[in-house]
Design a protein around this motif. Structure first.
Motif, mmCIF file in Angstrom:
data_model
loop_
_atom_site.group_PDB
_atom_site.id
_atom_site.type_symbol
_atom_site.label_atom_id
_atom_site.label_comp_id
_atom_site.label_asym_id
_atom_site.label_seq_id
_atom_site.Cartn_x
_atom_site.Cartn_y
_atom_site.Cartn_z
ATOM 1 N N LEU A 13 12.437 -28.027 -2.054
ATOM 2 C CA LEU A 13 12.614 -27.028 -0.995
ATOM 3 C C LEU A 13 11.311 -26.728 -0.239
ATOM 4 O O LEU A 13 11.256 -26.799 0.992
ATOM 5 C CB LEU A 13 13.154 -25.744 -1.659
ATOM 6 N N ILE A 14 10.251 -26.424 -0.991
ATOM 7 C CA ILE A 14 9.001 -26.001 -0.359
ATOM 8 C C ILE A 14 8.234 -27.201 0.212
ATOM 9 O O ILE A 14 7.680 -27.128 1.310
ATOM 10 C CB ILE A 14 8.139 -25.206 -1.373
ATOM 11 N N GLY A 15 8.258 -28.340 -0.505
ATOM 12 C CA GLY A 15 7.588 -29.548 -0.011
ATOM 13 C C GLY A 15 8.153 -29.974 1.351
ATOM 14 O O GLY A 15 7.403 -30.326 2.267
ATOM 15 N N TYR A 32 5.361 -37.148 -1.049
ATOM 16 C CA TYR A 32 5.425 -37.887 -2.308
ATOM 17 C C TYR A 32 6.315 -37.162 -3.313
ATOM 18 O O TYR A 32 6.328 -35.926 -3.361
ATOM 19 C CB TYR A 32 4.009 -38.034 -2.883
ATOM 20 N N ASP A 33 7.063 -37.935 -4.079
ATOM 21 C CA ASP A 33 7.820 -37.354 -5.203
ATOM 22 C C ASP A 33 7.931 -38.412 -6.282
ATOM 23 O O ASP A 33 7.981 -39.606 -6.001
ATOM 24 C CB ASP A 33 9.224 -36.933 -4.739
ATOM 25 N N ILE A 34 7.992 -37.939 -7.512
ATOM 26 C CA ILE A 34 8.122 -38.870 -8.633
ATOM 27 C C ILE A 34 9.518 -39.489 -8.650
ATOM 28 O O ILE A 34 9.714 -40.602 -9.129
ATOM 29 C CB ILE A 34 7.783 -38.142 -9.966
ATOM 30 N N GLU A 37 14.684 -41.265 -5.147
ATOM 31 C CA GLU A 37 15.859 -40.828 -4.363
ATOM 32 C C GLU A 37 15.600 -39.470 -3.704
ATOM 33 O O GLU A 37 16.158 -39.158 -2.663
ATOM 34 C CB GLU A 37 17.132 -40.698 -5.232
ATOM 35 N N GLN A 38 14.766 -38.678 -4.375
ATOM 36 C CA GLN A 38 14.449 -37.346 -3.850
ATOM 37 C C GLN A 38 13.686 -37.478 -2.518
ATOM 38 O O GLN A 38 13.903 -36.693 -1.604
ATOM 39 C CB GLN A 38 13.601 -36.594 -4.899
ATOM 40 N N VAL A 39 12.832 -38.495 -2.416
ATOM 41 C CA VAL A 39 12.069 -38.715 -1.178
ATOM 42 C C VAL A 39 13.016 -39.093 -0.047
ATOM 43 O O VAL A 39 12.939 -38.552 1.066
ATOM 44 C CB VAL A 39 11.003 -39.828 -1.369
ATOM 45 N N PRO A 93 7.654 -28.128 -9.505
ATOM 46 C CA PRO A 93 8.186 -26.905 -10.105
ATOM 47 C C PRO A 93 7.117 -26.034 -10.775
ATOM 48 O O PRO A 93 6.066 -26.522 -11.186
ATOM 49 C CB PRO A 93 9.197 -27.430 -11.132
ATOM 50 N N GLU A 94 7.452 -24.749 -10.874
ATOM 51 C CA GLU A 94 6.502 -23.733 -11.338
ATOM 52 C C GLU A 94 6.283 -23.821 -12.855
ATOM 53 O O GLU A 94 6.872 -23.058 -13.618
ATOM 54 C CB GLU A 94 7.059 -22.361 -10.936
ATOM 55 N N SER A 95 5.455 -24.768 -13.297
ATOM 56 C CA SER A 95 5.138 -24.873 -14.717
ATOM 57 C C SER A 95 3.645 -25.164 -14.835
ATOM 58 O O SER A 95 3.134 -26.109 -14.209
ATOM 59 C CB SER A 95 5.950 -26.021 -15.346
ATOM 60 N N LEU A 98 2.807 -28.676 -16.243
ATOM 61 C CA LEU A 98 3.071 -29.748 -15.276
ATOM 62 C C LEU A 98 1.987 -29.764 -14.191
ATOM 63 O O LEU A 98 1.429 -30.819 -13.853
ATOM 64 C CB LEU A 98 4.461 -29.555 -14.647
ATOM 65 N N LYS A 99 1.658 -28.588 -13.680
ATOM 66 C CA LYS A 99 0.668 -28.540 -12.591
ATOM 67 C C LYS A 99 -0.704 -28.987 -13.109
ATOM 68 O O LYS A 99 -1.403 -29.741 -12.435
ATOM 69 C CB LYS A 99 0.611 -27.142 -11.970
ATOM 70 N N GLN A 100 -1.074 -28.533 -14.330
ATOM 71 C CA GLN A 100 -2.370 -28.953 -14.883
ATOM 72 C C GLN A 100 -2.431 -30.475 -14.985
ATOM 73 O O GLN A 100 -3.430 -31.106 -14.639
ATOM 74 C CB GLN A 100 -2.582 -28.341 -16.262
HETATM 75 P P1 NAD Z 1 11.927 -27.692 -6.173
HETATM 76 O O1 NAD Z 1 12.474 -27.748 -7.541
HETATM 77 O O2 NAD Z 1 12.861 -27.513 -5.019
HETATM 78 O O3 NAD Z 1 11.072 -29.010 -5.889
HETATM 79 C C1 NAD Z 1 10.182 -29.570 -6.807
HETATM 80 C C2 NAD Z 1 10.008 -31.059 -6.502
HETATM 81 O O4 NAD Z 1 8.971 -31.572 -7.334
HETATM 82 C C3 NAD Z 1 11.264 -31.901 -6.773
HETATM 83 O O5 NAD Z 1 11.527 -32.696 -5.630
HETATM 84 C C4 NAD Z 1 10.867 -32.772 -7.975
HETATM 85 O O6 NAD Z 1 11.483 -34.063 -7.953
HETATM 86 C C5 NAD Z 1 9.366 -32.874 -7.779
HETATM 87 N N1 NAD Z 1 8.631 -33.207 -8.999
HETATM 88 C C6 NAD Z 1 8.866 -32.782 -10.267
HETATM 89 N N2 NAD Z 1 7.957 -33.308 -11.118
HETATM 90 C C7 NAD Z 1 7.124 -34.089 -10.372
HETATM 91 C C8 NAD Z 1 6.003 -34.893 -10.669
HETATM 92 N N3 NAD Z 1 5.537 -35.006 -11.903
HETATM 93 N N4 NAD Z 1 5.405 -35.560 -9.653
HETATM 94 C C9 NAD Z 1 5.868 -35.460 -8.382
HETATM 95 N N5 NAD Z 1 6.935 -34.716 -8.046
HETATM 96 C C10 NAD Z 1 7.555 -34.026 -9.023
HETATM 97 O O7 NAD Z 1 10.831 -26.499 -6.185
HETATM 98 P P2 NAD Z 1 10.361 -25.587 -4.960
HETATM 99 O O8 NAD Z 1 11.275 -24.406 -4.818
HETATM 100 O O9 NAD Z 1 10.096 -26.450 -3.776
HETATM 101 O O10 NAD Z 1 8.976 -25.007 -5.526
HETATM 102 C C11 NAD Z 1 7.780 -25.767 -5.541
HETATM 103 C C12 NAD Z 1 6.586 -24.831 -5.724
HETATM 104 O O11 NAD Z 1 6.541 -23.901 -4.637
HETATM 105 C C13 NAD Z 1 6.627 -23.995 -7.011
HETATM 106 O O12 NAD Z 1 5.334 -23.858 -7.528
HETATM 107 C C14 NAD Z 1 7.118 -22.648 -6.510
HETATM 108 O O13 NAD Z 1 6.711 -21.574 -7.309
HETATM 109 C C15 NAD Z 1 6.448 -22.584 -5.143
HETATM 110 N N6 NAD Z 1 7.098 -21.663 -4.203
HETATM 111 C C16 NAD Z 1 8.458 -21.620 -4.131
HETATM 112 C C17 NAD Z 1 9.083 -20.714 -3.267
HETATM 113 C C18 NAD Z 1 10.585 -20.653 -3.185
HETATM 114 O O14 NAD Z 1 11.095 -19.644 -2.709
HETATM 115 N N7 NAD Z 1 11.299 -21.681 -3.606
HETATM 116 C C19 NAD Z 1 8.295 -19.879 -2.444
HETATM 117 C C20 NAD Z 1 6.891 -19.984 -2.513
HETATM 118 C C21 NAD Z 1 6.294 -20.882 -3.402
#
Ligand code: NAD
Length: 313
Positions: A13-15, A32-34, A37-39, A93-95, A98-100
């Protein structure tokens, strides 16, 4: 940084929103995405979103849909995606773990000038970026959903982040039409969520104490405070409601302290009150997904009109 390559790490969503915002500002974007199909799905969705925005006259920037689309390319190969990127916006995703992991990986492939930025809503920059070789280039750029219509971006540094990283990120955000603010240091929840949580908790207590219904408390915001807050913050609102902020404090300070002294404890955010609010917010009990979708679309339309109005003023 203008017109250079931006890498968006994670195409959810945010990307997708970031990719659209950067492309509207004329930047080349590697998405970029891992998940391969998501890309593909992201690129299709972005085109569709842009075409809809074009139809409703809400497409950002001066470039056409095709021109903006031609700036965005997808990739599921990390090295290709990182190539020539001057700015990386992480959106996984917010982990924390994962982010580290992702930042240590990025750290190995970037040069000394690339900025590494995270979209995290509430993870600590200190915890995310500690120990990285390029920690000076790391920053949080926290957007607000949906970033295409809500321009605020909170910039939050790690204690070792270079001033130049903050300034370059600030300028870049301005260049793409977002509204950045700089936090001088990190604080749990950053600023937007701290303010939002103060409002949510008092709304909860007012419903819990049966002062007002859930629907009416929302009207207090949308038809009252929110009307001002789209243009002025709480501090300037106070400033204008008296002969300046100091005069406001003199006039109203005691009353505000008296009321604040009656605020209850931090709510549990579970149980009967949660059920009561939830029930009140559905129009009917069936087709809940349909209701959410329709309301979100309506919200986005309202926000896009408001954004347009604000730009015209
Ligand atoms: P999302 O789940 O919609 O998207 C996450 C994407 O990351 C997915 O496309 C997934 O395939 C990809 N991904 C997962 N593991 C990966 C990896 N190892 N390498 C590359 N890609 C990988 O999540 P989102 O809602 O877009 O949120 C993303 C970030 O933005 C989070 O940190 C969230 O806290 C932050 N954020 C979200 C919102 C919101 O309202 N959704 C608002 C502000 C900030």
């Amino acid at each position: 940084l203008q017109k250079e390559n931006i890498m968006i790490f994670g195409s959810g969503l945010i990307g997708r929103s970031w990719a659209m915002v950067f492309a509207s500002g004329g930047f080349r974007v590697k998405l970029y995405d891992i998940v391969k199909e998501q890309v593909t799905a992201a690129l299709e969705d972005i085109r569709k979103q842009m075409e809809d925005l074009k139809k409703s006259g809400m497409l950002r920037g001066t470039l056409s849909v095709n021109e903006q689309m031609s700036l965005i390319s997808g990739s599921s190969d990390l090295k290709t995606a990182l190539e020539d990127a001057v700015f990386i916006q992480e959106c996984v995703p917010e982990s924390l773990e994962l982010k580290q992991k992702i930042f240590s990986e990025i750290d190995l492939h970037v040069n000394d000038t690339t900025i590494i930025s995270s979209s995290t809503s509430c993870l600590s920059p200190t915890k995310m970026f500690n120990g990285l070789k390029h920690v000076k280039n790391c920053i949080v750029a926290h957007p607000v959903n949906p970033p295409y219509y809500v321009p605020l971006v909170e910039l939050v540094p790690h204690p070792e982040t270079d001033v130049a990283t903050v300034e370059k990120t600030y300028t870049l955000m301005k260049n793409i039409g977002q509204s950045p603010v700089k936090l001088m240091k990190e604080t749990d929840g950053f600023v937007l969520n701290r303010l939002q949580y103060a409002v949510i908790s008092e709304a909860w207590r007012l419903v819990e104490d049966e002062v007002i219904s859930p629907r009416d408390v929302d009207i207090v915001m949308s038809e009252g405070l929110g009307m001002r807050y789209a243009f002025l913050g709480p501090l300037e609102t106070a400033h204008l409601n008296a002969e300046g902020f100091k005069s406001y404090c003199e006039r109203y300070g005691e009353g505000i302290k008296r009321v604040l002294g009656t605020f209850g404890p931090v709510p549990e955010f579970s149980g009967k009150v949660a059920e009561k609010i939830d029930e009140a917010l559905w129009d009917q009990q069936n087709d809940k997904n349909g209701q959410l979708e329709a309301r979100r679309e309506w919200r986005n339309t309202c926000l896009s009109h408001l954004a347009k109005l604000k730009n015209e003023m």
